[in-house]
Write an enzyme that holds these catalytic residues in place. Structure first.
Site, short mmCIF file in Angstrom:
data_model
loop_
_atom_site.label_atom_id
_atom_site.label_comp_id
_atom_site.label_asym_id
_atom_site.label_seq_id
_atom_site.Cartn_x
_atom_site.Cartn_y
_atom_site.Cartn_z
N GLU A 104 -5.82 13.85 -4.88
CA GLU A 104 -5.60 12.70 -4.00
C GLU A 104 -6.24 11.45 -4.60
OE1 GLU A 104 -4.03 11.27 -1.82
OE2 GLU A 104 -4.20 12.11 0.18
N ASP A 105 -5.72 10.30 -4.21
CA ASP A 105 -6.28 9.04 -4.68
C ASP A 105 -7.56 8.68 -3.93
OD1 ASP A 105 -4.86 8.68 -2.32
OD2 ASP A 105 -3.77 6.90 -3.00
N ASP A 108 -9.90 8.55 3.24
CA ASP A 108 -10.30 7.44 4.10
C ASP A 108 -10.68 8.04 5.46
OD1 ASP A 108 -10.50 4.88 5.22
OD2 ASP A 108 -8.36 4.61 5.45
N PHE A 158 -10.54 -2.22 1.78
CA PHE A 158 -9.22 -1.84 1.29
C PHE A 158 -9.12 -2.14 -0.20
CE2 PHE A 158 -4.68 -2.31 0.55
CZ PHE A 158 -4.22 -1.14 1.14
N ARG A 171 -0.11 -1.00 -7.97
CA ARG A 171 -0.36 0.38 -8.42
C ARG A 171 -0.57 0.45 -9.93
NH1 ARG A 171 1.00 3.81 -4.12
NH2 ARG A 171 2.79 3.15 -2.88
P1 IMP Z 1 -6.52 9.02 5.27
O1 IMP Z 1 -5.51 10.00 5.82
O2 IMP Z 1 -6.90 7.98 6.28
O3 IMP Z 1 -7.72 9.68 4.66
O4 IMP Z 1 -5.79 8.16 4.18
C1 IMP Z 1 -5.36 8.67 3.03
C2 IMP Z 1 -4.29 7.82 2.38
O5 IMP Z 1 -4.27 6.45 2.84
C3 IMP Z 1 -4.59 7.77 0.92
O6 IMP Z 1 -4.01 8.86 0.25
C4 IMP Z 1 -4.02 6.43 0.50
O7 IMP Z 1 -2.68 6.59 0.10
C5 IMP Z 1 -4.12 5.57 1.73
N1 IMP Z 1 -5.32 4.68 1.66
C6 IMP Z 1 -6.50 4.86 2.27
N2 IMP Z 1 -7.37 3.88 1.98
C7 IMP Z 1 -6.71 3.06 1.11
C8 IMP Z 1 -7.10 1.85 0.41
O8 IMP Z 1 -8.21 1.31 0.50
N3 IMP Z 1 -6.14 1.30 -0.37
C9 IMP Z 1 -4.89 1.84 -0.52
N4 IMP Z 1 -4.50 2.97 0.09
C10 IMP Z 1 -5.41 3.57 0.92
MG MG Z 2 -2.33 8.88 -0.85
#
Ligand code: IMP
Ligand code: MG
Length: 181
Positions: A104-105, A108, A158, A171
């Site tokens: 995963e990237d 959050d 962000f 990206r």
């Molecule tokens: P989560 O489900 O809230 O943990 O979010 C996960 C996904 O939201 C990540 O895989 C990202 O694709 C996107 N995401 C979360 N934070 C960021 C950010 O700061 N910049 C860009 N994409 C984000």
């Molecule tokens: Mg993602």
């Protein structure tokens, strides 16, 4: 004509290209050491955000690997997690009894990581399941979950670049940056 309302000139670098690449050397070693040398690893790249991280990571592996790609969307065009997960493509081969690494990237809120971990355990019964995320926003967590490995812990801002996007843009940057308020 671009639809972009952010100017790259305002972007501040948070993690340099060099810092990312150095970190990948350590991460890849730690990950490989967690799997037996004589077994294949099924690397699951979570699109689109993980494209750069996953590509650079697997180049460092000496195990035999297979790459698979799934696609999930959670942010839409906003800079806040929508709590609205959209599974766009979860097509995978049978991973029963396989060594699996989810890439995963960023974690959050943790909702995506929770969804993926549950999905793999329920649907695929891997022999070993490990989760790596390049970035970890620990302070933004809504569900309790931690990756087995991560590259950098960051504040609740962000970020874009190195696979991460704002409205589909940025990206392609080789570093991670943010727009100061
Ligand atoms: P989560 O489900 O809230 O943990 O979010 C996960 C996904 O939201 C990540 O895989 C990202 O694709 C996107 N995401 C979360 N934070 C960021 C950010 O700061 N910049 C860009 N994409 C984000
Ligand atoms: Mg993602």
């Amino acid at each position: 004509m671009t639809m972009l309302d952010k100017d790259i000139a305002d972007l501040k670098v948070l993690i340099t290209e060099d810092e990312i690449q150095q970190k990948l050397n350590i991460l890849s070693r730690n990950i490989e050491n967690s799997f037996s040398t004589d077994e294949d690893i099924y690397v699951i790249c979570v699109l689109k955000g993980s494209v750069m991280f996953c590509s650079d990571l697997v180049k460092r592996f000496s195990h035999n690997i297979q790459m698979e790609f799934i696609r999930i969307s959670s942010y839409g065009n906003e800079t806040k997690s929508t709590n609205n997960l959209q599974a766009i493509d979860l097509t995978l081969p049978n991973l029963d009894d396989k060594n699996v690494l989810i890439v995963e990237d960023i974690i959050d809120t943790g909702l995506t990581a929770r969804f993926l971990t549950d999905l793999f355990k329920i649907k695929h019964h891997p022999k070993k399941l490990l989760f790596v995320s390049l970035l970890n926003k620990k302070c933004a967590r809504q569900v309790e979950i931690e990756p087995d490995f991560y590259g950098f812990e960051i504040d609740d801002k962000f970020v874009v670049g190195y696979g991460l996007d704002y409205k589909g843009y940025f990206r392609n940057l080789p570093y991670i940056g943010y727009f100061p308020n």
